[in-house]
Design an enzyme around this catalytic site. Sequence first.
Site, PDB file in Angstrom:
ATOM      1  N   LYS A  66       0.816  -1.221   0.000  1.00 45.17           N
ATOM      2  CA  LYS A  66       0.000   0.000   0.000  1.00 45.17           C
ATOM      3  C   LYS A  66       0.851   1.273   0.000  1.00 45.17           C
ATOM      4  O   LYS A  66       0.482   2.271  -0.598  1.00 45.17           O
ATOM      5  CB  LYS A  66      -0.957   0.011   1.202  1.00 45.17           C
ATOM      6  CG  LYS A  66      -2.100  -0.999   1.065  1.00 45.17           C
ATOM      7  CD  LYS A  66      -3.082  -0.895   2.214  1.00 45.17           C
ATOM      8  CE  LYS A  66      -4.121  -1.990   2.143  1.00 45.17           C
ATOM      9  NZ  LYS A  66      -5.093  -1.931   3.231  1.00 45.17           N
ATOM     10  N   ASN A  87      -4.964   1.952  -1.568  1.00 49.40           N
ATOM     11  CA  ASN A  87      -5.491   0.597  -1.783  1.00 49.40           C
ATOM     12  C   ASN A  87      -6.313   0.486  -3.060  1.00 49.40           C
ATOM     13  O   ASN A  87      -6.749  -0.598  -3.421  1.00 49.40           O
ATOM     14  CB  ASN A  87      -6.316   0.122  -0.577  1.00 49.40           C
ATOM     15  CG  ASN A  87      -7.713   0.716  -0.559  1.00 49.40           C
ATOM     16  OD1 ASN A  87      -7.961   1.778  -1.143  1.00 49.40           O
ATOM     17  ND2 ASN A  87      -8.637   0.044   0.102  1.00 49.40           N
TER      18      ASN A  87
END
Length: 273
Positions: A66, A87
């Site tokens: 991420k 994300n």
Amino acid sequence: MADRYVVVGNPITHSKSPQIHAAFAAQTGQNLTYERLLAPLDGFVASVEVFRAEGGKGLNVTVPFKQEAWQLCDALSERAQLAEAVNTIKFEDGRIVGDNTDGVGLCRDICHNLQHALQGKRILLLGAGGAARGVILPLLAEHPACLTIANRTASKAEQLAQRFQHYGQLGASSYEALAGQQFDVIINATSASLSDALPPLPGGCFAPGSLAYDMMYGKGLTPFLLFAQQQGSAQLADGLGMLVEQAAEAFCIWRGVRPDTTAVIAELRAGLC
Ligand code: NDP
């Protein structure tokens, strides 16, 4: 040709995202495919570039990429910029556009699905890792009375409280310093449940009528939810709803249509038993 989406991570076989997005696509009549993509630990950027070159439309990013995804993006939403974690990626006009839907997913699950309003509440957020960073701004947007971040490494909680200080009533704490304080909502954003451990939360922190929320999900109660139950917390919830809601927000970013999540959460819940 169906539009292509993937979820990129390492490991990735456990991901429920393909099942969730297939259900959303069927429900909304969208022509798309959604698959798992295992990227080598040192090969996230290369994997994304190959997928983009093949005509991919967008992707979800999960552990441990991420933060790398955040660095890769050409443009970011405010919530992704502040979280320093992405994300959800959309390829748009030759650019890589990043967002973070984890916090919206959490808030929708709490406020809408669980019918637990956050406005005016005392919220305690346990953990200061990627998941905690992603939910701070959306939590503050619900106008709680205060948001306290507690972490095992207290300095990380302090850094987060400083970074978000202009966005709401925010404080940082060690676990020990929580003794004697009460909260209306306690959210476990640590990874302690993954190893069947309990964050060192002192007894007595759950206010009457409180909600205990563990971002981790699975069959049965996590150690944190068991502790909350013993402490008299009125409502217990795991992170399955958050998982589906963050996916719904990503789906909406990509396709411009918001799927209904109720049946999908129920289907996944049944699959856990
Ligand atoms: P990170 O590795 O980034 O952060 C882990 C955090 O947990 C750190 O703050 C760490 O503290 C703390 N921690 C770890 N073990 C313990 C322990 N035994 N006691 C107290 N604190 C501990 O993980 P993420 O933030 O990415 O993920 C956290 C959790 O959230 C995971 O369980 C993940 O599955 C879940 N999650 C769920 C989502 C959903 O949709 N339901 C979405 C995203 C995440 P320290 O800094 O001191 O090391």
